[in-house]
Design an enzyme around this catalytic site. Sequence first.
Site, mmCIF file in Angstrom:
data_model
loop_
_atom_site.group_PDB
_atom_site.id
_atom_site.type_symbol
_atom_site.label_atom_id
_atom_site.label_comp_id
_atom_site.label_asym_id
_atom_site.label_seq_id
_atom_site.Cartn_x
_atom_site.Cartn_y
_atom_site.Cartn_z
ATOM 1 N N ASP A 136 0.821 -1.219 0.000
ATOM 2 C CA ASP A 136 0.000 0.000 0.000
ATOM 3 C C ASP A 136 0.855 1.269 0.000
ATOM 4 O O ASP A 136 0.336 2.360 0.210
ATOM 5 C CB ASP A 136 -0.916 -0.008 1.230
ATOM 6 C CG ASP A 136 -0.104 -0.169 2.523
ATOM 7 O OD1 ASP A 136 1.135 -0.327 2.441
ATOM 8 O OD2 ASP A 136 -0.712 -0.125 3.605
ATOM 9 N N HIS A 138 3.522 1.837 2.091
ATOM 10 C CA HIS A 138 4.110 2.265 3.374
ATOM 11 C C HIS A 138 5.622 2.086 3.379
ATOM 12 O O HIS A 138 6.166 1.239 2.667
ATOM 13 C CB HIS A 138 3.417 1.598 4.569
ATOM 14 C CG HIS A 138 3.732 0.151 4.805
ATOM 15 N ND1 HIS A 138 2.848 -0.866 4.524
ATOM 16 C CD2 HIS A 138 4.824 -0.451 5.335
ATOM 17 C CE1 HIS A 138 3.382 -2.021 4.877
ATOM 18 N NE2 HIS A 138 4.584 -1.801 5.357
ATOM 19 N N GLU A 143 2.173 3.413 8.129
ATOM 20 C CA GLU A 143 1.029 2.946 7.353
ATOM 21 C C GLU A 143 0.361 4.104 6.619
ATOM 22 O O GLU A 143 0.606 5.278 6.927
ATOM 23 C CB GLU A 143 0.009 2.296 8.298
ATOM 24 C CG GLU A 143 0.540 1.078 9.049
ATOM 25 C CD GLU A 143 0.588 -0.189 8.183
ATOM 26 O OE1 GLU A 143 0.757 -0.094 6.957
ATOM 27 O OE2 GLU A 143 0.454 -1.277 8.756
#
Length: 266
Positions: A136, A138, A143
């Site tokens: 994603d 990160h 995150e």
Amino acid sequence: MEVIIQPSQDAANVVAARIIEDLVRRKPAAVLGLATGGTPVGLYKELIRLHRENGLDFSRVTTFNLDEYVGISPEHPASYHRFMRENLFDHVNIPAANINIPDGNAPDIPRFCAYYEEQIRRAGGIDLQVLGIGHDGHIGFNESTSSLASRTRIKTLTTETIEANQRFFAPGEPVPYHVVTMGVGTIMESHTCLMLAFGAGKAHAVEAMVEGPIMAMCPASVLQMHRQTIVVMDEPAASRLKKAAYYRHIYENKPDYQKLCPFPLV
Ligand code: GLP
């Protein structure tokens, strides 16, 4: 951001290791930021080979790792302390006193995080930070939606990251959901960032990081604002890049000296 596309992971690891070798030979007391996960394993193997076969000397190098789980022992097979010993530290000559890894068992974690930041400052800052990238986008354990100015702190992992990292734990063993990670702002202060990305599974994240908008949903995208980030990847990881031909052309036509770190160290 400089994008270097290589035909294989092995070739990418050789390019990345050469950048680190050049830095350590020019600055023997270099400060390296290190990453864990599957991605940097081949790079560390190549650094071990350079140490054994070409005399690459790490005796004055200092290291800071990006992150660690909260609440598991440094001996735990999935701990990043153990990962670093097994994949690098047991095989090169970095003095134990020069190795820094976040302490996920610190009795006072916020205080430890402030101390970790202070240790980085006292070392003169990180010359080169090795990075991987999550699916994603990160970096470290920052995150999606992490503050792009964040510092070392405790974070809660997403379900996706927990699932992705389950493979390092025994089947059915719970993955800790709390971690300590350098912040995005901490990473951004490194003189050079050296990211590795391998496999088709990282293609969307790489596309968002290199060619997408800068946004907290993809923390790695802030590296577009970093003065010297080099991203070395294999073909599958590059498969969604619209400007791939341009990045290849740039790298292929560089003089050799520019294929290392083009900006001088301060
Ligand atoms: C974890 C680590 C990151 C790493 C990411 C990708 O979340 N904290 O530093 O970049 O996973 O892992 P892998 O290299 O195994 O794909």
